[in-house]
Scaffold this motif. Structure first.
Motif, PDB file in Angstrom:
ATOM      1  N   HIS A  45      44.028 -39.503  -4.829  1.00  0.00           N
ATOM      2  CA  HIS A  45      43.587 -38.744  -6.013  1.00  0.00           C
ATOM      3  C   HIS A  45      42.441 -39.427  -6.759  1.00  0.00           C
ATOM      4  CE1 HIS A  45      46.806 -35.630  -6.128  1.00  0.00           C
ATOM      5  NE2 HIS A  45      47.474 -36.549  -5.473  1.00  0.00           N
ATOM      6  N   ASP A  46      41.593 -40.157  -6.050  1.00  0.00           N
ATOM      7  CA  ASP A  46      40.418 -40.737  -6.696  1.00  0.00           C
ATOM      8  C   ASP A  46      39.405 -39.636  -6.988  1.00  0.00           C
ATOM      9  OD1 ASP A  46      41.552 -43.218  -6.444  1.00  0.00           O
ATOM     10  OD2 ASP A  46      40.447 -43.749  -4.625  1.00  0.00           O
ATOM     11  N   VAL A  47      38.782 -39.697  -8.160  1.00  0.00           N
ATOM     12  CA  VAL A  47      37.765 -38.717  -8.528  1.00  0.00           C
ATOM     13  C   VAL A  47      36.530 -39.433  -9.051  1.00  0.00           C
ATOM     14  CG1 VAL A  47      39.373 -36.843  -9.052  1.00  0.00           C
ATOM     15  CG2 VAL A  47      38.744 -38.438 -10.856  1.00  0.00           C
ATOM     16  N   GLN A  48      35.385 -38.809  -8.818  1.00  0.00           N
ATOM     17  CA  GLN A  48      34.122 -39.362  -9.305  1.00  0.00           C
ATOM     18  C   GLN A  48      33.131 -38.225  -9.457  1.00  0.00           C
ATOM     19  OE1 GLN A  48      32.542 -43.181  -7.746  1.00  0.00           O
ATOM     20  NE2 GLN A  48      30.774 -41.980  -7.121  1.00  0.00           N
ATOM     21  N   GLU A  49      32.438 -38.192 -10.586  1.00  0.00           N
ATOM     22  CA  GLU A  49      31.430 -37.166 -10.811  1.00  0.00           C
ATOM     23  C   GLU A  49      30.194 -37.449  -9.960  1.00  0.00           C
ATOM     24  OE1 GLU A  49      31.156 -34.347 -12.721  1.00  0.00           O
ATOM     25  OE2 GLU A  49      33.308 -34.477 -13.085  1.00  0.00           O
ATOM     26  N   HIS A  50      29.444 -36.391  -9.685  1.00  0.00           N
ATOM     27  CA  HIS A  50      28.174 -36.576  -8.979  1.00  0.00           C
ATOM     28  C   HIS A  50      27.210 -37.376  -9.844  1.00  0.00           C
ATOM     29  CE1 HIS A  50      28.649 -34.291  -5.319  1.00  0.00           C
ATOM     30  NE2 HIS A  50      29.211 -33.308  -5.990  1.00  0.00           N
ATOM     31  N   ARG A  51      26.444 -38.222  -9.208  1.00  0.00           N
ATOM     32  CA  ARG A  51      25.421 -39.009  -9.905  1.00  0.00           C
ATOM     33  C   ARG A  51      24.400 -39.473  -8.873  1.00  0.00           C
ATOM     34  NH1 ARG A  51      29.467 -43.067 -12.251  1.00  0.00           N
ATOM     35  NH2 ARG A  51      30.771 -41.253 -11.907  1.00  0.00           N
ATOM     36  N   THR A  52      23.275 -39.974  -9.341  1.00  0.00           N
ATOM     37  CA  THR A  52      22.284 -40.535  -8.433  1.00  0.00           C
ATOM     38  C   THR A  52      22.818 -41.851  -7.880  1.00  0.00           C
ATOM     39  OG1 THR A  52      20.499 -39.522  -9.709  1.00  0.00           O
ATOM     40  CG2 THR A  52      19.906 -41.317  -8.241  1.00  0.00           C
ATOM     41  N   ILE A  53      22.797 -41.992  -6.554  1.00  0.00           N
ATOM     42  CA  ILE A  53      23.355 -43.182  -5.907  1.00  0.00           C
ATOM     43  C   ILE A  53      22.375 -43.696  -4.861  1.00  0.00           C
ATOM     44  CG2 ILE A  53      25.747 -42.443  -6.239  1.00  0.00           C
ATOM     45  CD1 ILE A  53      25.751 -41.557  -3.285  1.00  0.00           C
TER      46      ILE A  53
END
Length: 267
Positions: free
Chosen positions: A222-230
């Motif tokens: 259940h790890d979550v992460q918003e979109h971002r520049t990577i």
């Protein structure tokens, strides 16, 4: 006036203006009987939306109540709101849009997104378009060098997450393959929360869990992460190890389609 109070008053004004715009015959109601109200009456909107007339009246009075997402969508249906207007009332109440639908205009996955990627076909860096299901809908020539020749896959397997999970080429081209896959799954899970009614997404989750033990494990975390520049490291067949920065561009017109652009990391 506080921000919350302004939003309630603006919602009240907006609902009154939209109610006045809907004629009784549009919703199957009689037009006679000495009707003095322009458009629908409050109690008519309430009944058609499955609400208490008193509660709806409070809503039009700007009282301190907070309608649910479902109630707002029911009002949008009764008041014949456009998608722009539906998004507006969601933003007024909840500060964000739930389950946004495409706005009127060109179909980004076909009429616009494909030609837009085509304009970048001569770029030496990858550009591709993907939808909420992670399906690859368009890509430039550079993708075949940095990623894979997705044209060689059958259409239902042209999917970025599926490619990461099962393709040997993914491990070959991405030296940090497991970290990249973990990151993509976390970002996908965060994105799925915006589309709770899309049964196709549920089917995709089941498919990926069936074909990949790694995905099944990551999904249970259940790890979550918003979109971002990577940044992402590649093992290019001619350039060797190379790091590119990635940016996701999304248009409000078609929120289910995103354009992923790669470019060099500044020295």
């Amino acid at each position: 006036m506080s921000g919350d109070n302004w939003s309630r008053q603006e919602l009240a004004r907006f609902l009154r203006s939209r109610r006045a715009r809907v004629m009784p015959e549009q919703v199957g109601l009689p037009t006679g009987g000495g009707r003095r109200t322009k458009g629908l009456r409050r109690e008519e909107v309430a009944v058609l939306a499955g609400l208490s007339p008193t509660w709806y009246t409070y809503l039009e009075q700007g009282r301190d109540i907070k309608p649910s997402v479902q109630v707002l969508d029911s009002l949008a249906r009764v008041l014949d709101l456009s998608e722009d207007e539906r998004r507006y009332i969601h933003t007024l109440v909840h500060g964000q849009v739930t389950n946004p639908q495409p706005l009127d205009g060109p179909a980004w996955s076909g009429e616009v997104m494909g030609p837009l990627v085509g304009l970048m076909n001569d770029s030496e860096y990858p550009v591709y378009a993907t939808d909420i299901h992670c399906n690859l809908t368009a890509w430039n020539r550079a993708c075949t060098e940095w990623y894979d020749d997705w044209a060689g896959y059958c259409p239902e397997h042209r999917n970025m997450l599926r490619w990461l999970l099962v393709s040997p080429k993914a491990k070959e081209r991405l030296p940090d393959w497991e970290r990249v896959t973990t990151d993509v799954v976390a970002r996908w899970r965060s994105e799925l929360a915006k589309w709770p009614h899309d049964e196709g997404l549920t089917a995709r989750v089941a498919e990926f869990a069936r074909i990949s033990p790694l995905f099944a494990t990551l999904w249970r975390r259940h790890d979550v992460q918003e979109h971002r520049t990577i940044t992402r490291r590649f093992r290019h067949p001619k350039r060797g190890l190379h790091t590119l920065r990635m940016a996701l561009l999304v248009t409000p017109d078609e929120p289910m389609i995103g354009l992923v652009i790669h470019f060099p990391v500044p020295a």
